[in-house]
Design a protein around this motif. Sequence first.
Motif, PDB file in Angstrom:
ATOM      1  N   GLY A  83       0.706  -1.240   0.024  1.00  0.00           N
ATOM      2  CA  GLY A  83      -0.055   0.053   0.037  1.00  0.00           C
ATOM      3  C   GLY A  83       0.751   1.176   0.081  1.00  0.00           C
ATOM      4  O   GLY A  83       0.339   2.417   0.525  1.00  0.00           O
ATOM      5  N   MET A 117      -2.673  -3.408   1.458  1.00  0.00           N
ATOM      6  CA  MET A 117      -3.231  -3.066   0.203  1.00  0.00           C
ATOM      7  C   MET A 117      -4.626  -2.366   0.386  1.00  0.00           C
ATOM      8  O   MET A 117      -5.162  -1.274  -0.229  1.00  0.00           O
ATOM      9  N   GLN A 135      -6.315   1.509  -0.513  1.00  0.00           N
ATOM     10  CA  GLN A 135      -7.523   1.482  -1.059  1.00  0.00           C
ATOM     11  C   GLN A 135      -8.538   2.365  -0.793  1.00  0.00           C
ATOM     12  O   GLN A 135      -9.458   3.227  -1.058  1.00  0.00           O
ATOM     13  N   ASP A 190      -3.769   4.381  -6.572  1.00  0.00           N
ATOM     14  CA  ASP A 190      -4.044   3.064  -6.835  1.00  0.00           C
ATOM     15  C   ASP A 190      -3.345   1.966  -6.519  1.00  0.00           C
ATOM     16  O   ASP A 190      -2.307   1.873  -6.623  1.00  0.00           O
ATOM     17  N   TRP A 191      -3.864   0.719  -6.224  1.00  0.00           N
ATOM     18  CA  TRP A 191      -2.976  -0.325  -5.752  1.00  0.00           C
ATOM     19  C   TRP A 191      -2.002  -0.862  -6.975  1.00  0.00           C
ATOM     20  O   TRP A 191      -0.867  -1.309  -6.538  1.00  0.00           O
ATOM     21  N   SER A 221       1.119   0.734  -6.132  1.00  0.00           N
ATOM     22  CA  SER A 221       1.863   0.021  -5.118  1.00  0.00           C
ATOM     23  C   SER A 221       2.508  -0.858  -5.499  1.00  0.00           C
ATOM     24  O   SER A 221       3.849  -1.042  -5.135  1.00  0.00           O
ATOM     25  N   ILE A 252      -9.847  -5.902  -4.543  1.00  0.00           N
ATOM     26  CA  ILE A 252      -9.497  -5.381  -3.457  1.00  0.00           C
ATOM     27  C   ILE A 252     -10.669  -5.700  -2.008  1.00  0.00           C
ATOM     28  O   ILE A 252     -10.477  -6.037  -0.959  1.00  0.00           O
TER      29      ILE A 252
END
Lengths: 322, 307, 251
Positions: free
Chosen positions: A60, A129, A133, A249-250, A253, B226
């Motif tokens: 993250g 993560m 988000q 945005d992931w 990362s 997610i």
Amino acid sequence: MTRRTLLTLVTMGLLAVLPPVFYLTGNPFYLDLATRLTILAIAAVSLNLILGYGGLVSFGHAAYLGLGAYAVGIPAHHWLYGGLEGIGLNTTSGLVQIPLAVAVCALFALVTGAICLRTKGVYFIMITMAFAQMVYYAIVSIEEYGGDDGLVIDSRSELPGISLDDPLQLFALSYVGLVVAMGLVRMIVNSRFGMVLQGAKGNNERVVMLGLNTYAFRLTAYVVSGAIAGFAGALLGNFTTFISPEMMDWTRSGELMFMVILGGATTSAGPVLGAAAFILLEEALSSLTVYWHLPFGLLLIAVVLFGKGGLVGLLSRREGGK
Amino acid sequence: MDLSLLVIQTLNGLQLGLLLFLVASGLTLVFGILDFVNLAHASLYMVGAFICATLTFALGNFLLAVLVALPITAAIGWAIERFVARPLYARDHLDHVLATFGLILVMETLAHMIWGPQGIAVPLPAWLNGQVALSETLVIPSFRLVIIGAGLAAAGGLFWLVNYTRLGMLIRAGASNRVMVGALGINIEMLFGLVFALGAALAGLAGMLVAPITEASIGMGNNVIITAFVVIIVGGIGSMKGAFIAALLIGLIDTLGRAFLDDLFKLFMSSAAAETSAPAISAMLIYIIMALVLAIRPQGLFPPKVR
Amino acid sequence: MTPVLETRRLMKSFGGIIATNDLSLSVTKGELHAIIGPNGAGKTTLITQLCGTQTPDSGSIRFKGRDITRMPAHRRARLGITRSFQITSLILEMSVLDNVALAVQARQGSSFDMIRPARSIKAIRDRAMALLARVGLQDKADMITRALSHGEHRHMEIAIALASEAELMLLDEPMAGLGHEESRAMVDLLKSIKGKHTIVLIEHDMDAVFALADRISVLVYGHIIATGAPAEIRGNKEVEAAYLGEESGGL
């Protein structure tokens, strides 16, 4: 001098000399590329502290880049459109914005890290993560700061003595920032604190049995890493002058993680080389084809499957890995 | 708030929860048995939607398209297991994450090359495209009921498969003790391939069910994955029961939070303050719930017994 | 005199299987107290509860009169309890010297220092080298731990236990997997530290146990069936029955 130290010096030397030369010879595009590379390298260096040396697979890290950038953008926005006069600070000053970026990120790392570090393994990957988000969606939902559409930073951070509107000075500040970040991480890693951090990576239970509360060490490292990444975020905001939730945005990362692994985790030069390779490759491939993600993705898979030790390992192999 | 709105939003929450379960069950299955973290699960969701869209046009029938698309998605899942996942089983989770991250880029670009950058809307047959009146004030699209029905059926089928079949027995045994299953003379590679294919089909099914509502598009899986992670973290990674309960919980909380949080906030703050804070809080709600669950139970609500 | 370590009516079960059953044990200062028992008797479970990685379901653990039943592991370590592991538990990627130096710095309580380079602190390095010399590993100080033999790893474990200057050392099968020669070297090493620390020794190697122990407790199905000097245990019929029943022999 070991081969690795030499590699670090050569890398940093090239990075210091080439971009200004390109700029002064009429290729400002390459200076921009180098500035972006340098800023992302700072973030990668900070990630290396926890991912490489700490063994904490944080997915993250882009959240800190985003938070840092918004810590520049939001005060700048209010400076122009009002709303924060009450606090009596010059909210367009870098001396306010940059410490704010660092503090916000340190605080976010402290709060989320306290929860994340209670978990292990794949839980840790997923929860870091998920928290990133969370920030992403929080920013998206705030209409005043542009939500999904992002926010234009109309004026860059004002700093005494330097103007960030000059690309060369912005690059210089980023470069100095990178050197400081590398020095800081290196100092921490080699200290007694760093020994505990690396020991806990290798065998947490053993280090706990020595009477060391590894949770506290990891959380501290997590906060330091977040704070450095927040600084990178503040620079990134000044560089792009347009910020949007997309930058945390992931997948961003994931890219930062890749820079660390590609360059070589647990090395000084690794994250910098990784960031350089990543950005240059991205640039080269995307100029060839719109489908550049295909070879890029295949390359990423190949690096994981076959390339152990990253670029630093490759470039200093003859020394026997030490 | 009025009652019919509450009923509609509850049904929406249920629908989201069941879709999340379809995605999360595959993730948790693959992790529980193969100890493999598959980010590219998101791409299978997307690929399922695209294949279904193409087939709907080719075959002229959505239902038929779903039936044909399911085994194709399963086959893609099987291929991923064979060529990407298998060499990585002996590696750590970091390598899984990085390689499947690369795989996402590959699959999304392939989708881009095959189906173009635009999304594809999926037409429904007329009899699925109507509305059902549950009462005088309560009208909901019939396809939403179909999604809820299909989701429940898939969940039921999965429970039956895992609890009452020989394959399910092996899956359960494999989740708790891989070596033992190997020792029983079971072809463990075959089992792993099947599990991966099953997970792919479930994720694909979720994508196919969503496609008529949102259209099939590149990157459609990236947000879902997610939320599916949140689901399996809250439920306990590897636990099918946990995934089911957490999926419904998360689906309902997310939907109801977005719909009613501002009304709730207005009860104890000014309406201006409620309207600014409610969207941000409701966007973060499921993550706050996740943090609370983990603060109390770091292994989720239903941690698998043996790990 | 208060015993260094005392457990009262300790109970621990895992999903219906009782691993520790009404276990009461008392270890006096300076003694080497061996705990023996057939496989699955709950010896390692006992150690984990003593060092704090697991908490008992009921009962109490006292260290020098202080109740530590629910104290976290790292705080017990700071009070002066250290353990070695049955399966070698070292930081394999670090050098031999760094492993021991980490234990030394942990003892000195300055581990949060982020500034001074750890490897330049002479006091720590010297102490770590002295400990390595004591277990005969001074020549391997700069090697990566992974490269050492199993027997050398066991010696490193002892050096790390010594580094903590712990009053109570919990040694979980230090001879596990050692060859005959290596075992003898280990017995000599333990003899040399015996008396300076209170030691709880879990061991399968009966020759070693009878050569080293001041007292022996016999653990069967999580319960101590006998405690006494080596000679008393040797002649105990109940102990013999428990071992013969298990066919693992050795007495």
